[in-house]
Design an enzyme around this catalytic site. Structure first.
Site, PDB file in Angstrom:
ATOM      1  NE  ARG A  61      84.139  29.890  64.773  1.00  0.00           N
ATOM      2  CZ  ARG A  61      83.810  29.894  63.468  1.00  0.00           C
ATOM      3  NH1 ARG A  61      83.791  28.763  62.799  1.00  0.00           N
ATOM      4  NH2 ARG A  61      83.504  31.018  62.862  1.00  0.00           N
ATOM      5  CE1 TYR A 116      78.772   8.399  78.363  1.00  0.00           C
ATOM      6  CE2 TYR A 116      78.701   9.782  76.398  1.00  0.00           C
ATOM      7  CZ  TYR A 116      78.850   9.654  77.766  1.00  0.00           C
ATOM      8  OH  TYR A 116      79.085  10.768  78.529  1.00  0.00           O
ATOM      9  CG  ASP A 188      82.623   6.020  72.264  1.00  0.00           C
ATOM     10  OD1 ASP A 188      83.807   6.149  72.647  1.00  0.00           O
ATOM     11  OD2 ASP A 188      81.654   6.510  72.868  1.00  0.00           O
ATOM     12  CE  LYS A 213      84.537   9.282  80.231  1.00  0.00           C
ATOM     13  NZ  LYS A 213      83.463  10.246  79.888  1.00  0.00           N
TER      14      LYS A 213
END
Length: 397
Positions: A61, A116, A188, A213
């Site tokens: 992890r 967003y 962002d 994206k």
């Protein structure tokens, strides 16, 4: 997560860094790409090593050779201000992890009104329940944001351009005010990516991407990244560990593969998007094109100053028309798929309306609005597709 000074010279161009960073052919037994490490347990050779947690990797992890390669490449792309990169299983997870890392009960957060929408939902939902107050501000406020600061304002979240309405925020002006007030600036940076907008160089402390994206680029992964400067990285790194945030190895590999071709793809999205935006600006059905790289756009001066390119995502405001006319357009086009997300190789189109959730500004465009993502198809074919859609639009209007 990783923090290092990197082995790739910052003097090299971004295209070269994207191809060469995070690669160690000797460690990879001569192969160009790193192995996809599916692993949780890391074995220690001796009890002494175990007690000291000694070794390059301690637990799956916390990192593997695959994640290390991706993080080093992202750091090389972000530039010398980047002290570390964290990986998350989605763009929203990157946003929520960042906000949980830097905020605590009793803090105040400033967020641009064109952010967003899931970011707003997180602020209005979980953060509010945890005792964090959020104030939304006009994305055009610039240095005037100083009037909105409170003694407990801990951070400012910006997004340039905005997700659907594409206003440009003056990030350096806001960063100067925020730092004078002792607050962090969070960006962002999904729309332009660090290839076209190195926001850490412009005063941003933490830069996030929905790597779903353009980093992935093929509409086949969910992914998020968190890049931070030297001041912010320790708290980001600590909270990634505390929250147990990590990304799966196959998605990490696909994100790394996407990064290798990011420059050639994003430059094509930029060229095609601008071509389509200019063509749409001349259509009689279109009232306005919302694209900061257009010279006619109000945000163009900021874009030209702070960005080196644009992506394929922008919006248009249609002439006033009934809903059935808009639906006829959407049902007629074939190359433009109707679907959320963007950044893949395919073109997309969706209707949107910001008026229901804007609070600091009023959204009144004067006609129906559509958001388009211009993919990698021929723009001649895309124009012909939209011409058919506009014919249906006009027939139903």
């Amino acid at each position: 997560m990783v923090s290092s000074d990197g082995s790739t010279s910052q003097a090299q161009q971004a295209e070269t860094r994207l191809v060469t960073s995070g690669r160690d052919t000797k460690a990879q037994k001569g192969f160009v790409n790193p192995p996809v490490v599916h692993g949780s347990t890391v074995l220690y050779p001796t009890a002494e090593d175990l007690h000291a947690h000694r070794g390059e990797f301690q637990y799956g992890r916390h990192g593997t050779p695959t994640t290390r390669a991706l993080q080093e490449t992202l750091m090389a792309l972000e530039g010398p201000q980047c002290a570390g990169v964290g990986l998350a299983p989605s763009g929203l997870a990157a946003i929520s992890t960042t906000l949980l890392a830097v905020l605590k009960a009793g803090d105040h957060l400033l967020v641009c009104d064109n952010a967003y929408r899931p970011t707003r939902n997180f602020c209005n939902g979980l953060l509010k329940r945890y005792g964090v107050e959020t104030t939304y501000f006009d994305p055009l406020i610039g240095a005037g944001i100083d009037a909105l600061f409170k003694p407990n304002t801990r951070a400012v979240l910006v997004e340039a351009p905005g997700s659907q309405s594409f206003e440009m925020t003056d990030i350096p002006a806001i960063a100067a005010v925020a730092h004078a007030r002792g607050a962090l600036v969070i960006d962002d940076n999904t729309w332009a990516t660090p290839l076209f907008h190195r926001s850490l160089d412009q005063g941003v402390d933490i830069s996030m991407q929905a790597a779903t994206k353009y980093v992935g680029g093929h509409s086949d992964i969910m992914f998020g990244t968190i890049s931070a400067n030297a001041e912010a990285w320790p708290v980001i790194a600590e909270n990634i560990r505390l929250l147990g945030v990590c990304a799966g190895p196959d998605d990490v590999f696909l994100a790394l593969r996407g990064l290798r071709t990011l420059s050639v793809r994003l430059h094509q999205h930029y060229r095609s998007g601008l071509d389509m935006a200019r063509w749409l600006a001349g259509r009689p059905e279109v009232q306005r094109v919302l694209h900061p790289a257009l010279e006619s756009d109000p945000g163009h001066p900021i874009w030209k100053r702070d960005f080196t390119g644009a992506s394929g995502l922008f919006s248009i405001v249609l002439k006033p028309a009934p809903q059935q006319a808009v639906d006829a357009l959407l049902d007629t086009v074939k190359l433009f798929g109707m679907g959320y997300s963007w950044g893949g190789f395919e073109s997309l189109i969706i209707p949107f309306d910001c008026s229901a959730y804007r609070t600091a500004t009023k959204w009144a465009p004067g006609g129906p609005t559509l958001r388009l993502h211009i993919g990698l198809e021929s723009t001649a074919d895309l124009k012909a597709d939209l011409e058919r859609g506009f014919a249906a639009f006009n027939a139903a209007a």
